[in-house]
Design an enzyme around this catalytic site. Structure first.
Site, PDB file in Angstrom:
ATOM      1  CB  SER A  44      -0.932  -0.035   1.219  1.00 37.57           C
ATOM      2  OG  SER A  44      -0.172   0.146   2.390  1.00 37.57           O
ATOM      3  CD  GLN A 116      -3.058  -3.572   6.827  1.00 43.06           C
ATOM      4  OE1 GLN A 116      -2.163  -3.796   6.034  1.00 43.06           O
ATOM      5  NE2 GLN A 116      -4.179  -2.980   6.478  1.00 43.06           N
ATOM      6  CB  SER A 137      -3.298   8.765  12.229  1.00 40.74           C
ATOM      7  OG  SER A 137      -4.659   8.431  12.142  1.00 40.74           O
ATOM      8  CG  ASN A 138      -3.757   6.100   5.439  1.00 41.80           C
ATOM      9  OD1 ASN A 138      -4.363   7.083   5.021  1.00 41.80           O
ATOM     10  ND2 ASN A 138      -3.462   5.067   4.679  1.00 41.80           N
ATOM     11  CB  ILE A 164      -4.689   9.698  -2.495  1.00 40.73           C
ATOM     12  CG1 ILE A 164      -3.642   9.316  -1.449  1.00 40.73           C
ATOM     13  CG2 ILE A 164      -4.020  10.150  -3.792  1.00 40.73           C
ATOM     14  CD1 ILE A 164      -2.902   8.016  -1.746  1.00 40.73           C
ATOM     15  CG  HIS A 190       4.272  25.057  20.120  1.00 41.60           C
ATOM     16  ND1 HIS A 190       5.540  25.262  19.614  1.00 41.60           N
ATOM     17  CD2 HIS A 190       3.521  26.058  19.621  1.00 41.60           C
ATOM     18  CE1 HIS A 190       5.546  26.339  18.855  1.00 41.60           C
ATOM     19  NE2 HIS A 190       4.340  26.843  18.835  1.00 41.60           N
ATOM     20  CG  ASP A 194      11.194  25.712  16.396  1.00 42.83           C
ATOM     21  OD1 ASP A 194      11.124  24.880  15.470  1.00 42.83           O
ATOM     22  OD2 ASP A 194      12.252  26.263  16.748  1.00 42.83           O
TER      23      ASP A 194
HETATM   24  N1  COA Z   1      -6.118   7.699   0.167  1.00 45.03           N
HETATM   25  C1  COA Z   1      -6.638   6.923  -0.779  1.00 45.03           C
HETATM   26  N2  COA Z   1      -6.531   5.568  -0.773  1.00 45.03           N
HETATM   27  C2  COA Z   1      -5.871   5.006   0.254  1.00 45.03           C
HETATM   28  C3  COA Z   1      -5.301   5.762   1.276  1.00 45.03           C
HETATM   29  C4  COA Z   1      -5.440   7.179   1.208  1.00 45.03           C
HETATM   30  N3  COA Z   1      -4.927   7.968   2.149  1.00 45.03           N
HETATM   31  N4  COA Z   1      -4.702   4.941   2.147  1.00 45.03           N
HETATM   32  C5  COA Z   1      -4.891   3.706   1.695  1.00 45.03           C
HETATM   33  N5  COA Z   1      -5.588   3.746   0.556  1.00 45.03           N
HETATM   34  C6  COA Z   1      -6.012   2.593  -0.243  1.00 45.03           C
HETATM   35  C7  COA Z   1      -4.912   1.558  -0.298  1.00 45.03           C
HETATM   36  O1  COA Z   1      -3.978   1.863  -1.303  1.00 45.03           O
HETATM   37  C8  COA Z   1      -5.708   0.315  -0.564  1.00 45.03           C
HETATM   38  O2  COA Z   1      -6.100   0.285  -1.927  1.00 45.03           O
HETATM   39  P1  COA Z   1      -5.594  -0.883  -2.898  1.00 45.03           P
HETATM   40  O3  COA Z   1      -6.319  -2.105  -2.452  1.00 45.03           O
HETATM   41  O4  COA Z   1      -5.941  -0.397  -4.243  1.00 45.03           O
HETATM   42  O5  COA Z   1      -4.134  -1.029  -2.687  1.00 45.03           O
HETATM   43  C9  COA Z   1      -6.953   0.522   0.235  1.00 45.03           C
HETATM   44  O6  COA Z   1      -7.066   1.914   0.447  1.00 45.03           O
HETATM   45  C10 COA Z   1      -6.940  -0.194   1.564  1.00 45.03           C
HETATM   46  O7  COA Z   1      -5.723   0.048   2.200  1.00 45.03           O
HETATM   47  P2  COA Z   1      -5.445  -0.569   3.651  1.00 45.03           P
HETATM   48  O8  COA Z   1      -5.630  -2.045   3.593  1.00 45.03           O
HETATM   49  O9  COA Z   1      -6.245   0.143   4.669  1.00 45.03           O
HETATM   50  O10 COA Z   1      -3.879  -0.408   3.872  1.00 45.03           O
HETATM   51  P3  COA Z   1      -3.009   0.837   4.322  1.00 45.03           P
HETATM   52  O11 COA Z   1      -1.631   0.296   4.484  1.00 45.03           O
HETATM   53  O12 COA Z   1      -3.144   1.982   3.408  1.00 45.03           O
HETATM   54  O13 COA Z   1      -3.547   1.274   5.753  1.00 45.03           O
HETATM   55  C11 COA Z   1      -4.102   1.038   8.051  1.00 45.03           C
HETATM   56  C12 COA Z   1      -3.389   0.438   6.845  1.00 45.03           C
HETATM   57  C13 COA Z   1      -3.866   0.116   9.210  1.00 45.03           C
HETATM   58  C14 COA Z   1      -3.493   2.383   8.360  1.00 45.03           C
HETATM   59  C15 COA Z   1      -5.601   1.210   7.749  1.00 45.03           C
HETATM   60  O14 COA Z   1      -6.166  -0.047   7.438  1.00 45.03           O
HETATM   61  C16 COA Z   1      -6.394   1.816   8.893  1.00 45.03           C
HETATM   62  O15 COA Z   1      -6.731   1.163   9.880  1.00 45.03           O
HETATM   63  N6  COA Z   1      -6.721   3.136   8.771  1.00 45.03           N
HETATM   64  C17 COA Z   1      -7.490   3.849   9.772  1.00 45.03           C
HETATM   65  C18 COA Z   1      -6.578   4.617  10.696  1.00 45.03           C
HETATM   66  C19 COA Z   1      -7.380   5.346  11.768  1.00 45.03           C
HETATM   67  O16 COA Z   1      -8.373   4.854  12.267  1.00 45.03           O
HETATM   68  N7  COA Z   1      -6.909   6.550  12.088  1.00 45.03           N
HETATM   69  C20 COA Z   1      -7.589   7.384  13.009  1.00 45.03           C
HETATM   70  C21 COA Z   1      -6.939   7.355  14.318  1.00 45.03           C
HETATM   71  S1  COA Z   1      -7.589   8.553  15.414  1.00 45.03           S
END
Ligand code: COA
Length: 220
Positions: A44, A116, A137-138, A164, A190, A194
């Protein structure tokens, strides 16, 4: 979560946001995806985000540090144990990829696949969940563009990545082109970081991701 977030309330958070043009990275990942899959690993974007963060931390070690309660001592961490917020059936968990500074993008992807799988199976343990030094955090993998991430003490910085999106942008010759844009929202402690430091780190991280081939130059 209650304990960590209550402790986080004591930290004065500095927020900084920017956007990253991931067009080249999107193309690169689609090229490398089948090679990684042939080796049994799902690739990913996260491994690239994590590696670029580690390369940036080498230049800005204060972001990979912790500070004591009285703010008298800063401890710089040699290991880049980069946490990633994971949405699991048990709720939000933040396992970390250990020693990212020593790992290739492929190694990180492999470890991420393992984390995962453990997350899905409700099997993340103390070794995976402790020792983090910096977090990403994604939230964009679920949706949304911006976030206001909360630092996980004793860490001092965290980044939230938006979705994205293909958006119109100008290229170098002034023509409008479709670009893969991702917003990033950083929070930093902070008391010891800075704005200029956060901004310079973010610029470097962005440069690595906008020109992913440049990461090759700095890989050990
Ligand atoms: N924008 C668009 N697409 C995205 C993306 C983004 N920012 N991030 C991931 N994707 C896509 C990936 O490329 C994948 O697509 P693909 O099958 O075509 O490759 C799909 O979404 C699923 O990706 P995922 O299995 O979630 O893998 P990852 O490595 O990108 O993310 C985690 C892993 C663990 C971060 C994610 O599963 C997760 O849990 N995210 C939520 C985090 C969260 O809750 N944050 C808030 C905390 S307060």
């Amino acid at each position: 979560m209650v304990r960590t977030m209550t402790a986080a309330l004591k930290i004065p958070h500095f927020g900084y946001c920017d956007e990253v043009d991931l067009s080249r990275l999107v193309a690169l990942r689609s090229e490398l995806r089948s090679t990684a899959e042939a080796r049994g690993v799902k690739l990913s974007y996260m491994p690239f985000f994590i590696k670029a963060a580690s390369l940036g931390l080498l230049h800005f070690p204060v972001l990979n540090a912790s500070v004591d309660e009285g703010c008298q001592n800063i401890t710089y961490k040699a290991s880049h144990n980069i946490g990633l917020a994971m949405d699991t059936l048990q709720g939000l968990l933040v396992p970390n990829v250990k020693n990212v500074q020593l790992l290739s993008v492929f190694d990180i992807a492999q470890e991420l696949n393992r984390l995962q799988a453990l997350g899905v199976g409700g099997q993340l343990g103390t070794s995976e969940l402790s020792g983090g030094t910096f977090t990403l955090s994604n939230i964009g993998s679920i949706g949304g563009t911006y976030a206001k991430p909360v630092i996980l003490p004793p860490e001092v910085a965290i980044g939230a990545l938006g979705k994205i999106q293909v958006l119109p942008r100008f290229d170098a010759s002034g023509s409008v082109v479709p670009a893969h844009i991702m917003k990033v929202s950083w929070s930093a402690d902070h008391r010891i970081i800075d704005g200029a430091t956060m901004c310079r780190f973010s610029n470097l991280w962005r440069e690595y991701l906008e020109n992913p081939a440049s990461m090759l130059l700095d890989l050990k």
